[in-house]
Design an enzyme around this catalytic site. Structure first.
Site, short mmCIF file in Angstrom:
data_model
loop_
_atom_site.label_atom_id
_atom_site.label_comp_id
_atom_site.label_asym_id
_atom_site.label_seq_id
_atom_site.Cartn_x
_atom_site.Cartn_y
_atom_site.Cartn_z
N HIS A 172 -12.71 -5.88 -8.03
CA HIS A 172 -12.40 -5.43 -6.66
C HIS A 172 -12.71 -3.95 -6.45
CE1 HIS A 172 -10.10 -9.06 -5.23
NE2 HIS A 172 -10.23 -9.33 -6.51
N ASP A 384 -14.55 3.91 -2.97
CA ASP A 384 -13.72 2.73 -2.73
C ASP A 384 -14.55 1.47 -2.96
OD1 ASP A 384 -11.45 1.33 -1.95
OD2 ASP A 384 -11.11 2.58 -0.20
C1 G6P Z 1 -6.47 -2.01 -5.60
C2 G6P Z 1 -6.80 -2.94 -6.75
C3 G6P Z 1 -5.80 -4.05 -6.83
C4 G6P Z 1 -4.41 -3.49 -6.86
C5 G6P Z 1 -4.17 -2.63 -5.62
C6 G6P Z 1 -2.76 -2.03 -5.54
O1 G6P Z 1 -6.75 -2.61 -4.39
O2 G6P Z 1 -8.12 -3.44 -6.65
O3 G6P Z 1 -6.03 -4.84 -7.98
O4 G6P Z 1 -3.46 -4.52 -6.93
O5 G6P Z 1 -5.12 -1.59 -5.63
O6 G6P Z 1 -2.46 -1.31 -6.69
P1 G6P Z 1 -1.25 -1.68 -7.67
O7 G6P Z 1 -1.45 -0.76 -8.82
O8 G6P Z 1 -0.01 -1.39 -6.89
O9 G6P Z 1 -1.36 -3.13 -8.04
#
Ligand code: G6P
Length: 476
Positions: A172, A384
């Protein structure tokens, strides 16, 4: 709903976080669903085929989680399985390897990396736990779809355990240029582990190109052939597909809800609270990759260079709390608050605040009301993977007269360059000039640009993303 996967294919989704939020106390946990593009897209696929979602609950393993997940599974129609993590694993795997090594390295912030070898060992241990749970789950012909940088070793450990089910991986976040990637002490291990998946998906062709370049330098025995959206790599006797699959949003859901009476009313409320001025919106998770201080500097430059705009334009900056216990994030929060104070001190007047800053989570309707009420969206990350705020803003812009100012370093720029004003977020003067251009843009031009972006998002929504990933994975 995915057409491809609807044809009876069982699916196991594996991601760091489960699609639920849990509140636990005294051995009992209450679950509530988490919304988001990925969950919206995958829920129908998992429900139809009674699939499984494997992930971490988001907190240290406590009593009551499994019972809550069983109950949640009964309600949703697919199985949720948690991988329980200890305090130490959370510290070294989640806060350590993923958020202090991979996250900065893959977002071109390599000088923020903390290459602590203990983090690497725990990363491997936790990936082995996820793989083990996957091996025990589902049916013999299920497709295993692993998500994101937390879990790049899962296919390798599955194969070592004798599980040869078909696997796919989607990253992602961006994949860095090879000169950055090479700094990772465990670069070859990571690259070879990724090559154990049968299909690897990236957000953009640019990310895929970076990955293929990393292969050509660090794993030259792997031959990559083909052109177009998906190419193939030969490793030993195996064929791997490597493609670009830009993720998207549930366009209809955003569009329909944005038109609802509740959202319309809330948007009017925002307007009347900020009368006689244009609203610029920024919505970001607290993260140094989002370029929030740069954006604030651009606002400062705007008011200095175009003093006639003072009093006519306010930035509404929402920062969503995230990873706040990591020192770099805590420092960033302070820096944002300092800058907001400084800029407001310089440009605000009785009845006019230059920057409205909010540090909080928004619910879906509030978010849509902000999107609807804003004349300009400033989406200016330094780097991003995709940035869905850019797409959400367009889908929710039912008046079709907003302007999107978008960083050229967001994956979304590849699809939205047909309507957005593209900027280099490091070029503070350039961003200020782009905001001025957006402010001055006539209605016809705004509508033309917005219509083009909305149409491309409508045609390429999150369901199409799932379909295209599966169509490639199951192609003969
Ligand atoms: C990004 C990543 C996700 C992640 C999100 C939130 O979008 O690609 O995999 O879940 O950030 O971050 P966190 O560390 O809170 O899961």
């Amino acid at each position: 709903m995915s057409k491809t996967s609807g044809a009876g294919q069982g699916v196991i989704v594996v991601s760091n976080r489960l699609p639920v939020s849990l509140e636990c106390a005294g051995g009992t946990c209450h679950s509530s669903p988490v919304s988001g593009g990925l969950v919206t897209a995958l829920t129908p696929v998992l429900t139809v085929n009674k699939g499984t979602w494997i992930g971490w609950s988001g907190a240290p393993d406590v009593e009551g989680v499994d019972a809550a997940l069983r109950l949640f599974s009964q309600e949703t129609g697919y199985t949720l399985q948690q991988v329980g993590l200890t305090h130490e694993q959370i510290a070294n795997f989640y806060f350590g390897f993923t958020n202090q090594i991979i996250w900065p390295l893959f977002h071109d912030s390599q000088f923020e990396c903390n290459f602590n070898p203990d983090y690497w060992q725990t990363y491997l241990d936790v990936n082995a736990l996820f793989a083990c749970k996957t091996v025990e789950s589902g049916n013999a012909d299920d497709y295993v779809w692993v998500h994101d940088y937390h879990l790049m070793h899962v296919a390798k450990y599955m194969r070592e355990a004798g599980d040869n089910r078909r696997t796919g991986f989607f990253l992602h976040i961006p994949f860095p240029a090879v000169d950055s990637f090479r700094r990772l002490p465990w670069r070859s291990e990571l690259l070879n582990a990724l090559l154990e998946f049968d299909q690897i998906g990236f957000q953009t062709l640019h990310d895929r190109r970076n990955f293929i370049q990393a292969i050509s330098i660090l794993a030259p025995h792997v031959k990559v052939t083909g052109r177009g959206q998906v190419v193939t790599a030969k490793v030993g006797g195996r064929t791997i597909r490597i493609g670009a699959f830009p993720i998207s949003i549930d366009y209809k859901k955003f569009y329909r809800t944005a038109r609802s009476a509740v959202v319309r009313k809330q948007a009017q409320h925002v307007h009347s609270a900020l009368p006689d001025r244009k609203i610029i919106l920024g919505v970001d998770r607290l993260d140094y990759t989002k370029g929030i201080p740069h954006r604030l500097h651009a606002m400062q430059k705007l008011f200095t260079r175009y003093p006639e705009l003072r009093g006519k334009l306010s930035l509404l900056q929402v920062v969503v709390p995230s990873r706040a216990t990591i020192p770099l994030y805590a420092k960033l929060k302070k820096e944002i608050e300092r800058l907001v104070g400084q800029i407001n001190g310089e440009f605000s007047e009785p009845g006019y605040v230059a920057i409205h800053y909010q540090y909080k989570n928004l619910n879906f309707e509030e978010l849509l009301a902000y999107y609807r009420a804003s004349n300009i969206a400033l989406v200016t990350p330094l780097r991003d993977g995709m940035n869905l705020v850019a797409k959400e803003y367009c889908a929710a812009n039912v008046e079709r007269n907003g302007v999107l100012v978008l960083s050229e370093f967001a994956g979304a720029a590849a699809q939205l360059r047909n309507g957005a004003i593209l900027v280099n977020p490091f070029d503070v003067e350039g961003v200020a000039a782009a905001i001025h251009q957006a402010y001055m843009m006539d209605e016809g031009e705004r509508r033309k640009r917005m219509d083009r972006m909305r149409e491309s998002i409508r045609k390429n929504d999150i369901f199409k993303w799932v379909d295209s990933f599966f169509a490639s994975a199951f192609a003969p």
